[in-house]
Design an enzyme around this catalytic site. Structure first.
Site, PDB file in Angstrom:
ATOM      1  N   LYS A  34      -7.671  -1.258   6.246  1.00 19.98           N
ATOM      2  CA  LYS A  34      -7.846  -1.924   4.950  1.00 19.98           C
ATOM      3  C   LYS A  34      -6.860  -3.079   4.786  1.00 19.98           C
ATOM      4  O   LYS A  34      -7.173  -4.088   4.152  1.00 19.98           O
ATOM      5  CB  LYS A  34      -7.663  -0.898   3.824  1.00 19.98           C
ATOM      6  CG  LYS A  34      -8.859   0.059   3.733  1.00 19.98           C
ATOM      7  CD  LYS A  34      -8.635   1.167   2.738  1.00 19.98           C
ATOM      8  CE  LYS A  34      -7.683   2.202   3.243  1.00 19.98           C
ATOM      9  NZ  LYS A  34      -7.776   3.514   2.629  1.00 19.98           N
ATOM     10  N   HIS A  36       0.848  -1.198   0.000  1.00 25.81           N
ATOM     11  CA  HIS A  36       0.000   0.000   0.000  1.00 25.81           C
ATOM     12  C   HIS A  36       0.876   1.237   0.000  1.00 25.81           C
ATOM     13  O   HIS A  36       1.860   1.311   0.723  1.00 25.81           O
ATOM     14  CB  HIS A  36      -0.881  -0.003   1.259  1.00 25.81           C
ATOM     15  CG  HIS A  36      -1.895   1.100   1.278  1.00 25.81           C
ATOM     16  ND1 HIS A  36      -3.156   0.947   0.742  1.00 25.81           N
ATOM     17  CD2 HIS A  36      -1.845   2.361   1.752  1.00 25.81           C
ATOM     18  CE1 HIS A  36      -3.834   2.064   0.896  1.00 25.81           C
ATOM     19  NE2 HIS A  36      -3.060   2.940   1.508  1.00 25.81           N
TER      20      HIS A  36
HETATM   21  N1  URA Z   1      -4.463   6.696   2.177  1.00 30.72           N
HETATM   22  C1  URA Z   1      -5.423   6.064   2.891  1.00 30.72           C
HETATM   23  O1  URA Z   1      -5.808   4.931   2.587  1.00 30.72           O
HETATM   24  N2  URA Z   1      -5.955   6.687   3.951  1.00 30.72           N
HETATM   25  C2  URA Z   1      -5.583   7.924   4.332  1.00 30.72           C
HETATM   26  O2  URA Z   1      -6.100   8.421   5.302  1.00 30.72           O
HETATM   27  C3  URA Z   1      -4.579   8.589   3.579  1.00 30.72           C
HETATM   28  C4  URA Z   1      -4.019   7.942   2.503  1.00 30.72           C
END
Ligand code: URA
Length: 446
Positions: free
Chosen positions: A198, A93
């Site tokens: 996530k 990510h």
């Molecule tokens: N990316 C994300 O998934 N969440 C955030 O708060 C900032 C960047």
């Protein structure tokens, strides 16, 4: 029954939680759960949740509060166990940047190395690009996959990049949109909870985080990015989930291309081993960490395998298989110029002689948005063909006769305007300047 403030039926009044956070007090797990789950279910009104976010933004959240917020966000929806995937599973990510095509390269590269990548990506918002928008520039490419389809594809092909379903961490979707609307995005605990909820909802063996720092990142300094990386690593540790976080440079576009189809074309060139540079180097660095952690390889062996997979065509083969499995035109790997949409107008940008100095990478990202490649509101459509290529990196010698950039626009006026904005966002110096390091350091893994 719900009041205007969103008071629930059990006597819980979210205004009390807002007031306690406003006054700098520590919230209990129950209080945080009530607010997060209440907002996700619609029981708590926007204005109350916005006040809660602003209080958390200003007064911060402790590690315990951040952990409880993350847990409540995961519990707001379903999780993805990925039990049907036999290979070692890795997720990656990025906190968001400009010309950040690492996922497009890393996912098929890791697949070609024997790993599995089930990647749920987002769309571009603000100045940052989104992997889903990029992939959708490939004709036919489908990002909406059911959980079963995703799992089946990952097992068969080794990778899938898909949209996050509405029932996976729905609290993050709701809270992120509200944060975007209330200037509460750049908060370390709120970003950590958002990112890690996530990642923790998808059951992988390793989470790799790319925490960007610099003028094109949410975290403008390496120190702030390091703090975010450590906050994410602590959350992963408290869930007993292996996680490695890199703080990486976003003080200039990572690759050359900025814009959806342009970034796919660049990723294809990297996957075919045709171009070197920072995009390839970062994708390889993540592939090395994934292999040392999950396959037990030495760094040297892992790096050799990653480079061979790019130079030998295996990574490009995995990308072709992924594109085909998701309904896209697989010829994009062999003839990206014939398959990807093209903007009708190209405008060359030239600067004066000198050295490329520091730049406002966020402003460069916004140039692409102005051209139509990104969105300022969540529901906007994006133009897959427009954007620009920006060739030099900080410290490079600039020859005033050669273009430093080419804008791809819908019309001449838009192209000229973008060219002016690009020149305004950069600096040219007379004295040589040194370029920024690509990777500031790694956190986690202990
Ligand atoms: N990316 C994300 O998934 N969440 C955030 O708060 C900032 C960047």
């Amino acid at each position: 029954m719900t009041t205007a403030a969103g008071e629930g039926s059990g006597g819980f009044d979210p205004r009390d939680v807002v007031a306690r956070k406003r006054d700098g007090l520590e919230l209990s797990a129950e209080e945080i759960r009530e607010v997060v789950l209440g907002y996700a279910s619609g029981a708590i009104a926007d204005h109350v949740a916005a006040a809660f976010l602003m209080a958390a933004f200003i007064n911060g959240l402790s590690d315990e509060e951040t952990s409880e917020m993350t847990r409540a966000m995961v519990d707001s929806g379903v999780t993805l166990p990925l039990r049907g995937v036999g290979r070692p599973k890795v997720d990656k990510h990025s906190t968001g940047g400009v010309s950040d095509g690492v996922t497009l390269v890393f996912a098929p590269l890791a697949a070609s190395l024997g790993l599995a990548v089930a990647k749920l990506s987002g769309r571009g918002l603000g100045h940052t690009g989104g992997t889903l928008d990029k992939l959708e520039s490939i004709p036919g490419f489908r990002v909406e996959l059911s959980a079963e389809e995703l799992e089946r594809q990952v097992e068969a092909v080794g990778c899938a990049v898909a949209a996050q379903s509405r029932d996976l961490v729905p609290a993050d979707g709701a809270l992120y949109a509200l944060r975007d609307a209330t200037a509460t995005v750049p908060s370390i605990p709120l970003i950590a909870a958002s990112v890690m909820s996530k990642k923790l909802a998808v059951h992988t063996d390793l989470v790799l985080l790319d925490v960007k720092t610099g003028s094109g990142a949410f975290m403008k300094t390496p120190e702030a990015a390091q703090e975010l990386a450590e906050a994410c690593a602590r959350l992963a540790r408290s869930w007993a989930r292996p996680c490695l976080a890199a703080v990486t440079d976003m003080s200039q576009p990572l690759g050359i291309a900025v814009g959806n189809a342009l970034e796919v074309a660049e990723a294809v060139a990297v996957l075919r081993g045709e171009v070197t540079g920072r995009l390839r180097d970062l994708a390889v660095a993540f592939a090395v960490r994934a292999q040392t952690a999950l396959l037990g390889l030495s760094e040297d062996e892992a790096e050799r395998r990653a480079r061979d997979a790019l130079d030998g065509g295996e990574a490009a083969g995995s990308f072709r298989a992924m594109v085909e499995a998701q309904g896209g035109d697989p010829r994009v790997v062999d003839h990206p110029d014939r398959v990807l949409p093209k903007a009708p107008v190209q405008v060359e940008v030239k600067a004066r002689d000198g050295y490329l100095g520091p730049m406002d990478a966020e402003a460069l990202g916004r140039v692409a948005v102005t051209l139509g490649a990104g969105r300022t509101r969540k529901v906007q459509a994006v133009d897959p063909a427009v954007g620009f290529e920006f060739y030099p990196k900080v410290g490079d010698r600039i020859d005033g006769h050669e273009p430093i950039a080419v804008v791809h626009a819908r019309d001449e006026a838009g192209g000229q305007r973008a060219a002016e904005l690009i020149l305004r966002a950069i600096s040219i110096t007379d004295e040589p300047v040194s370029g920024p390091v690509l990777i500031h350091g790694w956190t986690g893994g202990d």
